[in-house]
Design an enzyme around this catalytic site. Structure first.
Site, PDB file in Angstrom:
ATOM      1  N   THR A 197      -5.251   2.599  -7.630  1.00 16.28           N
ATOM      2  CA  THR A 197      -6.575   2.538  -7.011  1.00 16.28           C
ATOM      3  C   THR A 197      -7.435   3.650  -7.581  1.00 16.28           C
ATOM      4  O   THR A 197      -7.080   4.826  -7.515  1.00 16.28           O
ATOM      5  CB  THR A 197      -6.475   2.674  -5.487  1.00 16.28           C
ATOM      6  N   SER A 231       0.822  -1.206   0.000  1.00 14.86           N
ATOM      7  CA  SER A 231       0.000   0.000   0.000  1.00 14.86           C
ATOM      8  C   SER A 231       0.856   1.256   0.000  1.00 14.86           C
ATOM      9  O   SER A 231       1.899   1.327   0.659  1.00 14.86           O
ATOM     10  CB  SER A 231      -0.903   0.006   1.233  1.00 14.86           C
ATOM     11  N   HIS A 238     -13.020  -2.029  -2.518  1.00 16.43           N
ATOM     12  CA  HIS A 238     -12.222  -1.447  -1.433  1.00 16.43           C
ATOM     13  C   HIS A 238     -12.609  -2.049  -0.080  1.00 16.43           C
ATOM     14  O   HIS A 238     -12.590  -1.369   0.950  1.00 16.43           O
ATOM     15  CB  HIS A 238     -12.402   0.068  -1.403  1.00 16.43           C
ATOM     16  N   TYR A 245      -1.898   5.716  -4.890  1.00 19.01           N
ATOM     17  CA  TYR A 245      -2.889   6.784  -4.914  1.00 19.01           C
ATOM     18  C   TYR A 245      -2.255   7.971  -5.626  1.00 19.01           C
ATOM     19  O   TYR A 245      -1.155   8.401  -5.253  1.00 19.01           O
ATOM     20  CB  TYR A 245      -3.280   7.214  -3.493  1.00 19.01           C
ATOM     21  N   LYS A 303      -7.220  -0.977  -9.895  1.00 17.98           N
ATOM     22  CA  LYS A 303      -7.940  -1.648  -8.798  1.00 17.98           C
ATOM     23  C   LYS A 303      -9.178  -0.831  -8.441  1.00 17.98           C
ATOM     24  O   LYS A 303      -9.075   0.385  -8.197  1.00 17.98           O
ATOM     25  CB  LYS A 303      -7.022  -1.779  -7.584  1.00 17.98           C
TER      26      LYS A 303
END
Length: 387
Positions: free
Chosen positions: A163, A107, A277, A137, A253
């Protein structure tokens, strides 16, 4: 851990060991948490149609993800703030993935830097390394995003997992009631210069240390600053911008519809992760399992399709593979493993789920994952309709 025989067992022990605010952060969803609950319950709507006398003396879980071999289609999803669960956090998860030849997605919101995680992943085994991907992100400060991408590439990550389902943060009432915040000793390490051994990392040089410094100066590891700067103007044409920054593979994603799946394929992505999510963004949206068939049909082989969400048993994995997922990703169970016993806990979670998948395949009559097709599943309601 010898008395823990399922992911449900791990969840119960993790709940006892974790502070309430941490367990709630990991385990809850947005609004009324309908999607969170349905993510797990939806698997009960499918039945497995077993075939027998199939010579299942040798079961093989091996598969290829973007051309790279892994021991199993069970992979580790990106999960934030893993050092809330255990002091080693993402580093322990990386070691477990490396030792089991399991695909890892780190992440952006990790509490260990991507450089430190990469080092742990690389040094945990002398065997060939499994895929190591970086979840991204995109922040409004595009130069900071660029520097993160460059750091990930220099650290050996092979793919970016973009994402797309978080233009704004979902409404998470439980976290608001708990007043959730990272403890003072933790921060978002990829956006900070204080939580990494970057200067001691052989993958880094003067240029990459400058990359770290740029991002750190922009955000100083502050969660609120980063949350407020997630780019809500992101569009499909930005895939081309990411392509211009790196030779890394691009995975998106958060796809839940055939329409977005087609746009992703047209944008030239290498893979899609069907995901909501973990029920933490839009409530009352489709579960990943429900959305999976239309996404698979829409891409029509133009890119690989994976999924995450609600998987707790090997039978769940089997059902997802039968509906067209090439691989599945687990998030919360890995956090439970971390909370129970760090790296050893993650290893045991992966072992349990892989053993369950292997057993399910044998009982259903599939010798390898390629044999798991949609013919092996049907709606439970279809049996009742024949009565």
């Amino acid at each position: 851990m010898s008395q823990l025989h399922s992911l449900h067992d791990f969840r119960e022990v993790a709940k006892q060991k974790l502070p309430k605010y941490a367990y709630d952060f990991y385990s809850t969803g947005s609004f009324d948490q309908k999607t969170l609950k349905e993510n797990v319950a939806v698997y009960d709507k499918l039945r497995i149609r077993p075939r027998f006398l199939r010579d299942v003396g040798c079961i093989n879980l091996n598969c290829l993800l973007l051309g790279q071999s892994v021991n199993s289609p069970i992979c580790v999803a990106p999960s934030a703030f893993q050092r809330l669960a255990h002091p080693d956090g993402e580093v322990a998860t990386a070691r477990a993935c490396s030792k089991t030849n399991t695909c890892l997605v780190l992440s952006s919101a990790s509490t260990a830097s991507l450089e430190d995680v990469s080092t742990a992943h690389t040094t945990a085994t002398s065997s060939s390394l499994p895929p190591k991907w970086f979840q991204l992100y995109v922040v409004k400060n595009r130069e900071a995003t660029k520097q993160l991408v460059l750091r990930a590439h220099k650290s050996g990550f092979e793919a970016l997992v973009l994402t797309i389902d978080r233009p704004v943060q979902g409404y998470r009432e439980v976290d608001l009631r708990n007043g959730f915040a990272l403890p003072p000793h933790l921060s978002l390490a990829n956006f900070s210069s204080s939580n990494s051994n970057n200067n001691n990392n052989n993958n880094n040089n003067t240029s990459s240390n400058a990359n770290v410094a740029f991002v750190a100066s922009a955000y100083k590891g502050d969660v609120a600053a980063i949350n407020n700067d997630i780019d809500d103007n992101l569009v499909w044409s930005d895939i081309a911008w990411l392509r211009s920054l790196t030779p890394m593979r691009i995975i998106v994603k958060g796809v839940l519809t055939a329409e977005d799946a087609s746009l992703a394929a047209e944008a030239g992505v290498d893979a899609i992760i069907v995901s909501n999510h973990g029920g933490r963004q839009l409530d009352s949206c489709p579960t990943s399992l429900e959305a999976l068939p239309e996404v698979v049909a829409a891409v029509a082989g133009r890119c690989e399709v994976y999924m995450d969400g609600g998987i707790r048993r090997g039978t769940d994995v089997f059902k997802a593979l039968a509906l067209g997922a090439k691989a599945i990703f687990i998030g919360r169970p890995v956090l439970w493993g971390l909370a129970v016993d760090g790296e050893k806990g993650v290893l045991r979670v992966l072992e349990l789920l892989n053993n369950e998948l292997r057993l399910t395949m044998a009982l259903a009559g599939c010798r390898n994952v390629a044999e798991i097709t949609k013919d092996y599943v049907c709606l439970a309601s279809s049996y009742l309709s024949k009565l």
